[in-house]
Design a protein around this motif. Structure first.
Motif, PDB file in Angstrom:
ATOM      1  N   MET A   1      -0.065  -8.596  -5.716  1.00  0.00           N
ATOM      2  CA  MET A   1      -0.509  -8.189  -4.389  1.00  0.00           C
ATOM      3  C   MET A   1      -1.922  -8.680  -4.135  1.00  0.00           C
ATOM      4  O   MET A   1      -2.699  -8.871  -5.041  1.00  0.00           O
ATOM      5  CB  MET A   1      -0.484  -6.662  -4.281  1.00  0.00           C
ATOM      6  N   ARG A   2      -2.262  -8.850  -2.842  1.00  0.00           N
ATOM      7  CA  ARG A   2      -3.617  -9.216  -2.489  1.00  0.00           C
ATOM      8  C   ARG A   2      -4.116  -8.295  -1.383  1.00  0.00           C
ATOM      9  O   ARG A   2      -3.334  -7.712  -0.627  1.00  0.00           O
ATOM     10  CB  ARG A   2      -3.683 -10.677  -2.034  1.00  0.00           C
ATOM     11  N   CYS A   3      -5.430  -8.144  -1.283  1.00  0.00           N
ATOM     12  CA  CYS A   3      -6.017  -7.208  -0.329  1.00  0.00           C
ATOM     13  C   CYS A   3      -6.513  -7.930   0.906  1.00  0.00           C
ATOM     14  O   CYS A   3      -7.005  -9.045   0.827  1.00  0.00           O
ATOM     15  CB  CYS A   3      -7.188  -6.466  -0.972  1.00  0.00           C
ATOM     16  N   LEU A   4      -6.402  -7.271   2.024  1.00  0.00           N
ATOM     17  CA  LEU A   4      -6.809  -7.869   3.290  1.00  0.00           C
ATOM     18  C   LEU A   4      -7.855  -7.003   3.963  1.00  0.00           C
ATOM     19  O   LEU A   4      -7.677  -5.796   4.117  1.00  0.00           O
ATOM     20  CB  LEU A   4      -5.591  -7.979   4.215  1.00  0.00           C
ATOM     21  N   THR A  25     -12.712  -1.658   4.516  1.00  0.00           N
ATOM     22  CA  THR A  25     -13.371  -2.378   3.442  1.00  0.00           C
ATOM     23  C   THR A  25     -12.335  -3.147   2.662  1.00  0.00           C
ATOM     24  O   THR A  25     -11.152  -2.808   2.658  1.00  0.00           O
ATOM     25  CB  THR A  25     -14.083  -1.410   2.477  1.00  0.00           C
ATOM     26  N   GLU A  26     -12.763  -4.178   2.006  1.00  0.00           N
ATOM     27  CA  GLU A  26     -11.885  -4.944   1.138  1.00  0.00           C
ATOM     28  C   GLU A  26     -12.160  -4.505  -0.281  1.00  0.00           C
ATOM     29  O   GLU A  26     -13.313  -4.413  -0.700  1.00  0.00           O
ATOM     30  CB  GLU A  26     -12.131  -6.435   1.272  1.00  0.00           C
ATOM     31  N   HIS A  27     -11.128  -4.162  -1.000  1.00  0.00           N
ATOM     32  CA  HIS A  27     -11.292  -3.658  -2.358  1.00  0.00           C
ATOM     33  C   HIS A  27     -10.164  -4.219  -3.218  1.00  0.00           C
ATOM     34  O   HIS A  27      -8.998  -3.938  -2.972  1.00  0.00           O
ATOM     35  CB  HIS A  27     -11.244  -2.141  -2.370  1.00  0.00           C
ATOM     36  N   PRO A  28     -10.470  -5.022  -4.235  1.00  0.00           N
ATOM     37  CA  PRO A  28      -9.409  -5.616  -5.053  1.00  0.00           C
ATOM     38  C   PRO A  28      -8.570  -4.559  -5.764  1.00  0.00           C
ATOM     39  O   PRO A  28      -9.093  -3.612  -6.319  1.00  0.00           O
ATOM     40  CB  PRO A  28     -10.189  -6.463  -6.068  1.00  0.00           C
ATOM     41  N   VAL A  29      -7.279  -4.728  -5.711  1.00  0.00           N
ATOM     42  CA  VAL A  29      -6.352  -3.848  -6.388  1.00  0.00           C
ATOM     43  C   VAL A  29      -5.438  -4.693  -7.256  1.00  0.00           C
ATOM     44  O   VAL A  29      -4.875  -5.686  -6.772  1.00  0.00           O
ATOM     45  CB  VAL A  29      -5.500  -3.037  -5.385  1.00  0.00           C
ATOM     46  N   VAL A  77      -2.773   0.940   1.712  1.00  0.00           N
ATOM     47  CA  VAL A  77      -1.466   0.701   2.332  1.00  0.00           C
ATOM     48  C   VAL A  77      -0.804  -0.483   1.635  1.00  0.00           C
ATOM     49  O   VAL A  77      -1.398  -1.555   1.506  1.00  0.00           O
ATOM     50  CB  VAL A  77      -1.614   0.427   3.840  1.00  0.00           C
ATOM     51  N   TYR A  78       0.415  -0.279   1.182  1.00  0.00           N
ATOM     52  CA  TYR A  78       1.166  -1.286   0.424  1.00  0.00           C
ATOM     53  C   TYR A  78       2.322  -1.816   1.270  1.00  0.00           C
ATOM     54  O   TYR A  78       3.122  -1.033   1.797  1.00  0.00           O
ATOM     55  CB  TYR A  78       1.731  -0.676  -0.865  1.00  0.00           C
ATOM     56  N   ILE A 111      -1.904  -5.600  -0.080  1.00  0.00           N
ATOM     57  CA  ILE A 111      -2.485  -4.263  -0.003  1.00  0.00           C
ATOM     58  C   ILE A 111      -3.648  -4.300   0.975  1.00  0.00           C
ATOM     59  O   ILE A 111      -4.414  -5.260   1.004  1.00  0.00           O
ATOM     60  CB  ILE A 111      -2.987  -3.789  -1.385  1.00  0.00           C
ATOM     61  N   TYR A 112      -3.772  -3.241   1.759  1.00  0.00           N
ATOM     62  CA  TYR A 112      -4.889  -3.137   2.693  1.00  0.00           C
ATOM     63  C   TYR A 112      -5.595  -1.812   2.438  1.00  0.00           C
ATOM     64  O   TYR A 112      -4.953  -0.765   2.280  1.00  0.00           O
ATOM     65  CB  TYR A 112      -4.374  -3.209   4.133  1.00  0.00           C
TER      66      TYR A 112
END
Length: 548
Positions: A1-4, A25-29, A77-78, A111-112
């Motif tokens: 997954m990547r964050c937006l 905010t952008e936060h790596p997951v 949010v996934y 992921i957001y």
């Protein structure tokens, strides 16, 4: 997954919370973190006290804060659907619409994160709903958060000590002023004792429990749940409100204790069973943090070296008198070294009036060092000798205790014994409630049901109340307050309590005592007010003086 990321901006919102600052905010997951089976759209929402990091993502669904504290709400949010979700709406029943129809390029397998920081105003529930849409396809996620907002009363008492001169001809009156400088109602109690006073150097009795039940909060921590997986906190005077701290907890815990007045960490011993798979195996002594910034973080101290009781440890308590920590399981009593987990056998628990095949299901120790237990087979309160394990029956509980033991512990400030009882009624109905137990008769009196449920067992109970020496130097009968308790609302005038110093009829000399002023100010739960009075011949008496 990547964050937006997305440049959202929230307007100020009133109601339960007022917005301090908010924004995405952008936060790596990590890929796959917290995911559900592919083809779903879901959200995880948690809270944490704001710490200056706008990207902080907490996991608490229930959070206790004070009025004015900032809270960081984090929405993760996934999108595990095969679609790119392009239109999003986020609604909170407290805030209203945070955004509606927001165009957001939200590809599949991404992921957001969205953070909202707000200032706490009052207690309530947050029902949130996130809706995503791609063409005719719509995906929703919903949930509920509970924010418990506590104000902080601030007690002020003047004078801080009392020095009076009196005569044997008449009593002396002194005014104690109690004020509230905080932003929550202040509840206070002033304890005194009655009997004839003694002069300095003579023996005097310590201050006993108040003549009427205390109305002050009784903070406690408990491990429980029907499957014994949660770690909660509560006020024993309002047991219907449970604050879920950690779920699941790291081990099957039905025995815990604080040591000394350090309430930043709780010691616990894990047992077998519990209906869940735990990270920490049975027969392990652990420490769990109760501080907000490290809540639930566990530290393994060691593996217990005791064969008896290993499948079910039912009591772990620190003794304020000896300084020892006692461990109890399957009718066997030990001491345990909290630094190494080394266990030393004391003896088998049993004695006169304890029926054969009995089972003591919980244990605690009073501030004076007396150990107590509950025998569920005979539904009685028992005393236990800490040096041998010899037990004696105090009396019947008056309720039908179940084998699903509830923890018990003392409030050292009032000498009250509390029990998280799980009982069975005449028709087989179950009840989980907080009780007080009379240590003279054994009779249990219910305060209220636990979380309005009959299936939540608080298997271990540890009170976060200091082992205060406040009132130890009381001189019974020397001082009588005009009021023993009171409440001061925010902004209300201070309350004056007239203290009558009983010098009439006393021989000349110096008398000392100590009053204990207790309150719901968590930063100063008890204040010791020393009293010194000099009794002189009536012709020399000239009033009193106080120390500001």
């Amino acid at each position: 997954m990547r964050c937006l990321p997305h440049p959202l901006a929230c307007a100020a919102l009133g109601g339960l919370l007022s917005t301090a600052q908010a924004g995405p905010t952008e936060h790596p997951v990590p890929t796959g973190a917290g995911t559900t089976p592919a083809g779903s759209f879901y959200a995880i929402v948690g809270m944490a006290p704001a710490n200056g990091d706008p990207t902080l993502c907490g996991s608490r669904t229930t959070l206790v804060v004070e009025v004015g504290d900032e809270v960081n709400f984090c929405y993760l949010v996934y999108n595990d659907t095969p679609y790119e979700n392009g239109i999003h709406t986020l609604n909170d029943n407290v805030y209203g619409d945070l955004f509606v129809g927001m165009p957001l390029n939200f590809p599949s397998n991404s992921i957001y994160q969205y953070n909202h920081i707000a200032r706490a105003e009052e207690t309530g529930f947050h029902d949130w709903f996130w809706l995503a849409q791609f063409g005719a396809e719509k995906y929703g996620a919903a949930g509920q958060l509970r924010l418990v907002v506590e104000g902080q009363p601030t007690i002020q008492a003047t004078p801080t000590s009392i020095v009076a001169d009196g005569s044997s001809a008449q009593d002396v009156n002194v005014v104690l002023r109690i004020a509230n400088a905080g932003n929550q109602i202040l509840r206070w109690e002033l304890n005194s004792a009655s009997s004839h006073p003694t002069t300095t150097g003579e023996s005097s009795s310590p201050l006993g429990p108040p003549s009427t039940p205390s109305a002050l909060p009784v903070p406690a921590y408990a491990f429980g749940g029907w499957d014994l997986t949660s770690f909660t906190s509560l006020n024993l005077r309002e047991p219907s409100i449970l604050i879920d701290l950690v779920n699941p907890r790291p081990g099957n815990i039905i025995a815990s204790t604080f040591i000394g007045d350090d309430f930043s960490k709780i010691y616990a011993v894990t047992s077998a069973g519990g209906g869940s798979t735990f990270a920490i195996p049975p027969n392990t002594l652990v420490r769990l943090a109760t501080r907000e910034d490290a809540l639930g973080a566990s530290e393994t101290i060691g593996t217990l070296d005791a064969p008896v009781g290993a499948d079910r440890w039912q009591g772990l308590k620190w003794d304020a008198v000896s300084g020892n920590v006692y461990l109890f399981g399957r009718n066997t009593l030990y001491t345990i070294d909290p630094a190494t987990a080394h266990v030393s056998l004391v003896g088998t628990v049993g004695g006169p009036g304890i029926p054969a095949g009995n089972e003591i299901v919980t244990m605690t120790i009073s501030p004076e060092g007396q150990m107590y237990g509950i025998d569920w087979t005979s539904d009685t309160l028992v005393t236990i000798d800490k040096t041998s394990g010899a037990a004696q029956v105090v009396g019947p509980l008056g309720v039908n205790a179940s084998i699903y033991q509830g923890g018990m512990d003392f409030d050292p400030s009032t000498h009250t014994l509390y029990w998280a009882g799980f009982t069975v009624g005449a028709e087989g109905e179950l009840r989980s409630a907080i009780y007080t137990i009379d240590t003279q008769t054994g009779l249990a009196t219910a305060i209220g049901d636990v979380a309005n449920t009959n299936t939540f067992v608080l298997s271990s109970l540890s009170l976060a109340v200091p082992q205060s020496a406040c009132g130890e130097h009381a001189n019974p009968g020397l001082v009588t307050p005009s009021a023993g308790s009171g409440a001061i609302a925010v902004g209300a005038p201070a309350q004056d309590v007239t203290l009558t110093v009983h010098t009439r009829g006393l021989a000349t000399g110096t008398y000392t005592s100590e009053l204990c002023l207790r309150s719901n100010d968590s930063r100063m739960r008890s204040i010791a007010i020393p009293v010194t009075v000099t009794v002189v011949d009536s012709i020399f008496a000239n009033g009193f003086e106080t120390t500001p």
